[in-house]
Design a protein around this motif. Structure first.
Motif, PDB file in Angstrom:
ATOM      1  N   PRO A   1       0.813  -1.222   0.000  1.00  0.00           N
ATOM      2  CA  PRO A   1       0.000   0.000   0.000  1.00  0.00           C
ATOM      3  C   PRO A   1       0.846   1.270   0.000  1.00  0.00           C
ATOM      4  O   PRO A   1       0.335   2.346  -0.303  1.00  0.00           O
ATOM      5  CB  PRO A   1      -0.826  -0.123   1.290  1.00  0.00           C
ATOM      6  N   LEU A   2       2.110   1.132   0.345  1.00  0.00           N
ATOM      7  CA  LEU A   2       3.011   2.287   0.371  1.00  0.00           C
ATOM      8  C   LEU A   2       3.793   2.430  -0.930  1.00  0.00           C
ATOM      9  O   LEU A   2       4.698   3.253  -1.020  1.00  0.00           O
ATOM     10  CB  LEU A   2       3.987   2.165   1.544  1.00  0.00           C
ATOM     11  N   ALA A   3       3.469   1.610  -1.932  1.00  0.00           N
ATOM     12  CA  ALA A   3       4.187   1.659  -3.202  1.00  0.00           C
ATOM     13  C   ALA A   3       4.179   3.042  -3.844  1.00  0.00           C
ATOM     14  O   ALA A   3       5.205   3.477  -4.395  1.00  0.00           O
ATOM     15  CB  ALA A   3       3.617   0.619  -4.163  1.00  0.00           C
ATOM     16  N   PRO A   4       3.052   3.801  -3.815  1.00  0.00           N
ATOM     17  CA  PRO A   4       3.090   5.150  -4.401  1.00  0.00           C
ATOM     18  C   PRO A   4       4.161   6.039  -3.790  1.00  0.00           C
ATOM     19  O   PRO A   4       4.776   6.854  -4.487  1.00  0.00           O
ATOM     20  CB  PRO A   4       1.682   5.693  -4.129  1.00  0.00           C
ATOM     21  N   LEU A   5       4.388   5.892  -2.485  1.00  0.00           N
ATOM     22  CA  LEU A   5       5.438   6.677  -1.834  1.00  0.00           C
ATOM     23  C   LEU A   5       6.810   6.283  -2.360  1.00  0.00           C
ATOM     24  O   LEU A   5       7.701   7.124  -2.518  1.00  0.00           O
ATOM     25  CB  LEU A   5       5.378   6.475  -0.315  1.00  0.00           C
TER      26      LEU A   5
ATOM     27  N   VAL B   1       3.146  17.617   4.074  1.00  0.00           N
ATOM     28  CA  VAL B   1       3.726  16.379   3.559  1.00  0.00           C
ATOM     29  C   VAL B   1       3.082  15.176   4.250  1.00  0.00           C
ATOM     30  O   VAL B   1       2.829  14.141   3.608  1.00  0.00           O
ATOM     31  CB  VAL B   1       5.254  16.374   3.752  1.00  0.00           C
ATOM     32  N   ALA B   2       2.822  15.281   5.542  1.00  0.00           N
ATOM     33  CA  ALA B   2       2.160  14.174   6.247  1.00  0.00           C
ATOM     34  C   ALA B   2       0.778  13.910   5.658  1.00  0.00           C
ATOM     35  O   ALA B   2       0.394  12.747   5.449  1.00  0.00           O
ATOM     36  CB  ALA B   2       2.046  14.501   7.735  1.00  0.00           C
ATOM     37  N   ALA B   3       0.041  14.979   5.373  1.00  0.00           N
ATOM     38  CA  ALA B   3      -1.283  14.803   4.772  1.00  0.00           C
ATOM     39  C   ALA B   3      -1.168  14.128   3.408  1.00  0.00           C
ATOM     40  O   ALA B   3      -1.928  13.194   3.099  1.00  0.00           O
ATOM     41  CB  ALA B   3      -1.966  16.165   4.625  1.00  0.00           C
ATOM     42  N   SER B   4      -0.212  14.552   2.598  1.00  0.00           N
ATOM     43  CA  SER B   4      -0.039  13.973   1.267  1.00  0.00           C
ATOM     44  C   SER B   4       0.410  12.517   1.347  1.00  0.00           C
ATOM     45  O   SER B   4      -0.092  11.656   0.619  1.00  0.00           O
ATOM     46  CB  SER B   4       0.972  14.792   0.466  1.00  0.00           C
TER      47      SER B   4
ATOM     48  N   LEU C   1      -4.413   6.123   3.747  1.00  0.00           N
ATOM     49  CA  LEU C   1      -4.766   6.256   5.163  1.00  0.00           C
ATOM     50  C   LEU C   1      -5.556   7.521   5.451  1.00  0.00           C
ATOM     51  O   LEU C   1      -6.046   7.689   6.570  1.00  0.00           O
ATOM     52  CB  LEU C   1      -3.494   6.234   6.032  1.00  0.00           C
ATOM     53  N   GLY C   2      -5.643   8.414   4.479  1.00  0.00           N
ATOM     54  CA  GLY C   2      -6.413   9.640   4.659  1.00  0.00           C
ATOM     55  C   GLY C   2      -5.547  10.827   5.033  1.00  0.00           C
ATOM     56  O   GLY C   2      -4.696  10.725   5.928  1.00  0.00           O
ATOM     57  N   ALA C   3      -5.778  11.945   4.348  1.00  0.00           N
ATOM     58  CA  ALA C   3      -4.995  13.152   4.622  1.00  0.00           C
ATOM     59  C   ALA C   3      -5.238  13.664   6.036  1.00  0.00           C
ATOM     60  O   ALA C   3      -4.312  14.125   6.714  1.00  0.00           O
ATOM     61  CB  ALA C   3      -5.346  14.242   3.599  1.00  0.00           C
ATOM     62  N   GLY C   4      -6.486  13.578   6.503  1.00  0.00           N
ATOM     63  CA  GLY C   4      -6.793  14.035   7.852  1.00  0.00           C
ATOM     64  C   GLY C   4      -6.024  13.265   8.908  1.00  0.00           C
ATOM     65  O   GLY C   4      -5.557  13.837   9.900  1.00  0.00           O
ATOM     66  N   ALA C   5      -5.897  11.951   8.709  1.00  0.00           N
ATOM     67  CA  ALA C   5      -5.134  11.136   9.658  1.00  0.00           C
ATOM     68  C   ALA C   5      -3.677  11.569   9.683  1.00  0.00           C
ATOM     69  O   ALA C   5      -3.047  11.618  10.749  1.00  0.00           O
ATOM     70  CB  ALA C   5      -5.241   9.664   9.288  1.00  0.00           C
ATOM     71  N   GLY C   6      -3.143  11.905   8.514  1.00  0.00           N
ATOM     72  CA  GLY C   6      -1.758  12.355   8.456  1.00  0.00           C
ATOM     73  C   GLY C   6      -1.545  13.637   9.225  1.00  0.00           C
ATOM     74  O   GLY C   6      -0.553  13.786   9.955  1.00  0.00           O
ATOM     75  N   VAL C   7      -2.474  14.580   9.103  1.00  0.00           N
ATOM     76  CA  VAL C   7      -2.364  15.840   9.837  1.00  0.00           C
ATOM     77  C   VAL C   7      -2.501  15.598  11.335  1.00  0.00           C
ATOM     78  O   VAL C   7      -1.790  16.197  12.149  1.00  0.00           O
ATOM     79  CB  VAL C   7      -3.431  16.837   9.348  1.00  0.00           C
TER      80      VAL C   7
END
Length: 317
Positions: free
Chosen positions: A151-155, A260-263, A270-276
């Motif tokens: 799931p982290l392949a895009p990163l 960057v966390a949101a992106s 996992l959702g941009a909100g979760a990253g923030v």
């Protein structure tokens, strides 16, 4: 447009603060204020204790790295001084805009002791550059091997593209006289460190400990927020967020880190909100964890008061 070096330092600071606030405002506009509040309310005494413990480990490793680099420049640095000064610099880096004022402060104090502020500044700069280089290598080494099914392949794809672009840009810069001169200056700054293989290994080891401690703090923030991801996934995303946190355009650490966390969280599904939310919790834990540096500042202040009083009495006499 005038080159950045020609802009007055005070104006550069104002522009950095404005840019950081603009990034935070843009992030709020996209995800709303809710994720920030969720990150704040997720902090508990247990997470704070864990963050403080991890910060002490990271500070000890970073101080060890600084001592090794300083020794390469011919500037001995006692362990107690290195540890206390690094705590103090982390606190200043966290609460002051730009994220580098603490490093300037510790370089100045160390240089004054040896009457070589210029050399001490080069040692601090080399220590920071060395740590960032190790962080880049570790991040790429972990991200690039991720498979297509992850799931982290895009990163991983984005990181690989950025690394390739950086190599191309470096090649273009090296092809110009001004670029070669700049690279040569960087090499001369790092040469006292690069010439010692044992020191390089120790610096790399210390840097890995620092990265691991910060990534673990990010994972703790993610678990506290309640993100539906494993600790290993959070640790990978943490490496990207830590890289953004090193950008010297922030206010007390806030700025590119949240965007960057949101992106990164959005790309990982996992959702941009979760990253923030996780980034907010991480930011709060980071500030609390370096509060011993504030105590070091206060101790320095109290130690200087008796000396100032004695000097004042002598002058009045």
């Amino acid at each position: 447009m005038a080159p950045l070096s020609r802009i007055p330092p005070r104006l550069r600071s104002v522009l950095r603060i404005a840019a950081a606030l603009a990034v935070v405002a843009g992030t709020v506009a996209v995800v709303g204020i809710g994720p920030f509040l969720h990150g704040l309310t997720s902090i508990s005494p247990a997470t704070i204790l864990a963050a403080v413990a991890l910060a002490s480990v990271a500070t000890a490793a970073a101080a060890w790295r600084w001592r090794i680099v300083s020794a390469g420049f011919g500037l001995p640095l006692p362990w107690n001084e290195a540890f206390t000064s690094y705590y103090r610099s982390q606190f200043l880096n966290t609460v002051l805009p730009g994220g580098v004022m603490g490093d300037v402060h510790r370089a100045y104090l160390h240089g004054q002791h040896h009457e070589r502020v210029d050399l001490a500044a080069r040692a601090v700069a080399a220590e920071r550059v060395a740590g960032q280089l190790v962080q880049i290598v570790v991040t790429l080494a972990i991200l690039l091997p991720l498979g297509l099914a992850s799931p982290l392949a895009p990163l991983a794809w984005i990181s690989g593209a950025i690394a390739a672009l950086a190599i191309v840009v470096l090649g273009v810069v090296a092809g110009t006289p001004r670029g070669r001169a700049a690279l040569q200056r960087e090499y001369r700054m790092l040469r006292p460190v690069l010439a010692r293989p044992a020191a390089l290994f120790a610096i790399a080891a210390a840097s890995v400990v620092v990265i691991a401690a910060h990534a673990a703090t990010f994972v703790i923030a993610g678990l506290a927020v309640g993100v539906h991801a494993g600790a290993d996934e959070l640790a990978v995303v943490a490496l990207i967020v830590l890289g953004a946190a090193a950008i010297p355009v922030n206010v007390g650490g806030w700025g590119p880190r949240e965007a960057v966390a949101a992106s990164a969280f959005a790309l990982a599904g996992l959702g941009a909100g979760a990253g923030v939310a996780v980034s907010t919790g991480f930011g709060v834990l980071t500030v609390v964890a370096v509060l011993p540096g504030c105590l070091a500042l206060l101790a320095d202040r109290f130690r200087s008061l008796p000396a100032a009083g004695i000097i004042g009495k002598r002058r009045s006499a």
